[in-house]
Design a protein around this motif. Structure first.
Motif, short mmCIF file in Angstrom:
data_model
loop_
_atom_site.label_atom_id
_atom_site.label_comp_id
_atom_site.label_asym_id
_atom_site.label_seq_id
_atom_site.Cartn_x
_atom_site.Cartn_y
_atom_site.Cartn_z
N LEU A 1 32.08 43.87 33.36
CA LEU A 1 33.02 43.49 34.50
C LEU A 1 31.80 42.91 36.08
O LEU A 1 32.89 41.72 36.50
CB LEU A 1 33.36 44.74 35.54
CG LEU A 1 34.34 45.43 34.51
CD1 LEU A 1 34.53 47.05 35.10
CD2 LEU A 1 36.24 44.42 34.21
N THR A 2 30.83 43.06 36.15
CA THR A 2 30.03 42.55 36.85
C THR A 2 29.85 41.26 36.45
O THR A 2 29.96 40.59 37.32
CB THR A 2 28.50 42.80 37.09
OG1 THR A 2 28.63 44.64 36.90
CG2 THR A 2 27.66 42.97 38.38
N ALA A 3 29.12 40.75 35.49
CA ALA A 3 29.09 39.48 35.01
C ALA A 3 30.64 38.97 35.17
O ALA A 3 30.43 37.85 35.51
CB ALA A 3 28.51 39.23 33.40
N ALA A 4 31.58 39.08 34.57
CA ALA A 4 32.45 38.92 34.81
C ALA A 4 33.62 38.30 36.17
O ALA A 4 33.56 37.03 36.64
CB ALA A 4 34.36 38.82 34.13
N GLY A 5 33.07 39.66 36.78
CA GLY A 5 33.47 39.13 38.32
C GLY A 5 32.40 38.01 38.85
O GLY A 5 33.53 37.43 39.79
N MET A 6 31.54 38.53 39.25
CA MET A 6 31.02 37.42 39.33
C MET A 6 30.74 35.61 39.01
O MET A 6 30.85 34.92 40.05
CB MET A 6 30.10 37.81 39.38
CG MET A 6 29.41 39.05 40.69
SD MET A 6 29.86 39.09 41.89
CE MET A 6 28.37 37.98 43.18
N LEU A 7 31.46 36.41 37.79
CA LEU A 7 31.79 34.47 37.82
C LEU A 7 33.07 33.83 37.83
O LEU A 7 33.27 32.73 38.62
CB LEU A 7 31.98 34.16 36.47
CG LEU A 7 30.08 34.37 35.37
CD1 LEU A 7 30.75 34.51 33.58
CD2 LEU A 7 28.86 33.02 35.56
N LEU A 8 33.67 34.95 38.16
CA LEU A 8 35.46 34.51 38.68
C LEU A 8 35.39 34.13 40.10
O LEU A 8 35.95 34.07 41.07
CB LEU A 8 36.36 36.02 38.01
CG LEU A 8 36.87 35.06 36.44
CD1 LEU A 8 37.43 36.72 35.82
CD2 LEU A 8 36.90 33.66 36.18
N PHE A 9 34.84 35.61 40.92
CA PHE A 9 34.33 35.51 42.37
C PHE A 9 33.44 35.13 42.39
O PHE A 9 33.89 35.73 44.06
CB PHE A 9 35.62 36.78 42.47
CG PHE A 9 36.92 37.44 41.43
CD1 PHE A 9 38.33 36.45 41.74
CD2 PHE A 9 37.44 38.52 40.71
CE1 PHE A 9 39.21 36.73 41.18
CE2 PHE A 9 38.16 38.82 40.14
CZ PHE A 9 38.98 37.45 40.08
N GLY A 10 32.98 35.78 42.36
CA GLY A 10 31.48 35.07 43.09
C GLY A 10 31.58 35.09 44.45
O GLY A 10 31.25 35.32 45.58
N ALA B 1 31.84 35.62 48.64
CA ALA B 1 30.85 35.49 49.49
C ALA B 1 31.83 35.20 51.09
O ALA B 1 31.45 36.00 52.29
CB ALA B 1 29.99 34.31 49.44
N ALA B 2 32.98 34.25 51.40
CA ALA B 2 33.74 33.56 51.51
C ALA B 2 34.40 34.75 52.62
O ALA B 2 34.59 34.85 53.57
CB ALA B 2 34.90 33.24 51.07
N PHE B 3 35.04 36.22 51.92
CA PHE B 3 35.71 37.44 52.28
C PHE B 3 34.42 37.54 53.76
O PHE B 3 34.86 38.37 54.08
CB PHE B 3 36.12 38.24 51.00
CG PHE B 3 36.80 39.17 51.44
CD1 PHE B 3 37.84 39.56 52.12
CD2 PHE B 3 36.14 41.13 51.51
CE1 PHE B 3 39.11 40.31 53.22
CE2 PHE B 3 36.65 41.38 52.07
CZ PHE B 3 38.09 41.34 52.49
N ALA B 4 32.94 38.04 53.18
CA ALA B 4 32.00 38.77 53.68
C ALA B 4 32.19 37.88 54.92
O ALA B 4 31.58 38.08 56.26
CB ALA B 4 30.75 39.12 52.53
#
Lengths: 251, 260
Positions: free
Chosen positions: B175-184, B188-191
């Protein structure tokens, strides 16, 4: 002379509050065969794990061959055979010994020579010649492979945790002979066991552990004069197991 | 130092041998066949741009398979030792826990990286056969960055296996890998622009989780764009090394506290 094993007031309390070892103090002299006896849950394995540096004692001091067992230099001088280890089922016994030889930094030649000697000593020549993977070994064969890996680097001190488990009578005699041979070579052997008769046959001294504390410790030859009877009787008396079954039957 | 290297190499060699003897690496070859066979049978009918589509699908499969292989290989290194109790004779030898950890890491990474290179070889063959987009330098950069991704993923899988159950470790890692690849990038933009307190939480997550998105240059490969600037590749490599060291440090702490 510095003791091979020195435990001074060793305590172990696990995070769940269970007190596995409660102030164990004992010394094992170099060249001695020492039996560490006790019922299940007495704290034998916890004590052995502290002697191997797997975890530190909550209180007290553990000294092995004059050093800290957490230090690799100390562990280089001791051999250990666990109660049950399935080792690596996909390796052959030669490959297993080569792996442990590498971990002990033995040269390839020394590792090979020692492996062949030990394979002969524990009678695993056929399995080694056929290249049988360890997953196809019987429990007794695995125990014998365990003895071989413990002796591979020619340690000064051998710690055996329940070494007789799963061994047939012939293999027991063989292990007894190996322990005697090691004693003749001046090695120290420390082993835990439930097998009181075996301890009587090979040990110079024994300690009986009950509820994490040493209930009795002394030379095997003094046992007859200590409350009368053999090791089994002393064991039952110390752990509060009542009379031996045979005595109960006679009563 | 030489003794230490011998012990680390022995542990690493054993990890690779285990994967080979247990036929786990054959599963990787099977996955490679999944990339090569169906896609090579795909008829393009001379439609322009279809070869790019094939390239994209092939690279997507490589990324999915590499995450599965990396986490599965790294995640089983320590649980197997504890279950079979081989950890006891192992730690009774003059080997430090740090050496054991490093050996396991290098073994798992070697196995995963080998599988990854086989996947990319299949991709290369496919692109040569189908006349897909071809830029050697960009592809080489893609492979290098993907290997760096595997460096971090293997460390994460290894550290997770010392804390979580094998299934939880696999799930969290994937989930971490897929999540960061898709929404990384979106994270950053949301933060930066999102409403509080969500933005603060996103910033914290963004700070802690591995930035796997840095290593994904599939678009550059598919569209034959210009190679990534050398300075950027160097910076990303430095990040991979630093983050891997950080995660291995955590793994070392977890291994030291592991109940034996």
């Amino acid at each position: 002379m510095e003791p091979a094993i020195s435990l001074q007031g060793v305590r172990k309390t696990y995070p769940d509050g269970r007190e596995a070892v409660r102030g164990v103090s004992l010394e094992v002299a170099p060249g001695e065969v020492f039996g560490f006896l006790g019922p299940n849950g007495a704290g034998k394995t916890s004590t052995i794990k502290m002697m191997l540096g797997f975890f530190p004692p909550t209180a007290g001091r553990v000294s092995i061959l004059g050093g800290d067992p957490c230090e690799p230099a100390t562990r280089r001088r001791l051999g250990y055979m666990p109660e049950t280890a399935w080792y690596y089922g996909y390796l052959t016994v030669r490959e297993l010994l080569r792996f442990y030889g590498d971990l002990c930094n033995l040269s390839r030649d020394v590792s090979r020579r020692r492996s062949e000697e030990l394979i002969r000593l524990v009678s695993l020549e056929d399995a080694a010649a056929r290249g049988t993977p360890l997953k196809n070994f019987s429990k007794g064969m695995l125990q014998r492979a365990g003895i071989a890996q413990a002796l591979l680097h020619d340690p000064e001190l051998l710690i055996l945790d329940e070494p007789l488990t799963g061994l047939d009578p012939l293999a027991r005699i063989q292990l007894r002979d190996i322990i005697r041979m090691l004693k003749e070579q001046g090695k120290t052997v420390f082993f835990s066991s439930h097998e009181l008769s075996e301890a009587e046959l090979v040990c110079d001294r024994v300690a009986i552990l009950k509820d994490g504390a040493v209930a009795w410790c002394g030379p095997v030859k003094d046992m007859a004069g200590d409350g009368g009877g053999n090791l089994e009787r002393i064991f039952l008396k110390m752990i509060g197991g009542g009379t031996a079954p045979r005595e109960a039957a006679h009563a | 130092m030489r003794d230490s290297c011998q012990r680390v190499a022995a542990v690493a060699r054993l990890s690779v041998l285990e994967l080979y003897r247990r036929k786990d690496l054959f599963a990787a070859l099977l996955l490679a066949a999944v990339i090569l066979v169906p896609l090579s049978a795909f008829n393009l009918f001379g439609v322009e741009g279809m070869s790019r589509y094939l390239c994209e699908v092939s690279l997507l499969l490589i990324w999915i398979f590499s995450i599965a292989v990396g986490l599965a290989v790294a995640g089983r290194q320590f649980p197997v030792e504890f279950e079979s109790r081989t950890i006891y004779p192992l730690l009774s030898k003059p080997v430090r826990r740090g050496e054991l950890l490093l050996g396991k890491y290098l073994g798992a990474l070697t196995a995963s990286a080998s599988a990854l290179l086989v996947f990319y070889l299949c991709h290369l063959l496919l692109m040569l056969a189908k006349g897909g987009p071809w830029n050697g330098l960009v592809l080489a950069q893609g492979v290098l960055l993907h290997l760096e991704f595997m460096m971090i993923l293997t460390a994460v899988g290894l550290a997770g296996s010392l804390w979580l159950t094998p299934s939880a470790n696999l799930t969290v890692g994937a989930l971490t890998a897929a999540g960061m690849l898709l929404f990384g990038e979106k994270l950053a933009a949301f933060a930066q622009t999102g409403p509080m307190p969500g933005a603060a939480l996103a910033a914290l997550v963004h700070l802690l989780v591995p930035h796997f998105e840095f290593f994904d240059i599939r678009l550059q490969i598919v569209h034959s764009w210009e190679p990534v600037a050398a300075g950027v590749v160097l910076l990303v490599t430095a990040y991979a090394v630093a983050y891997t060291a950080f995660v291995l440090g955590i793994a070392s702490w977890l291994l030291g506290r592991k109940k034996l």
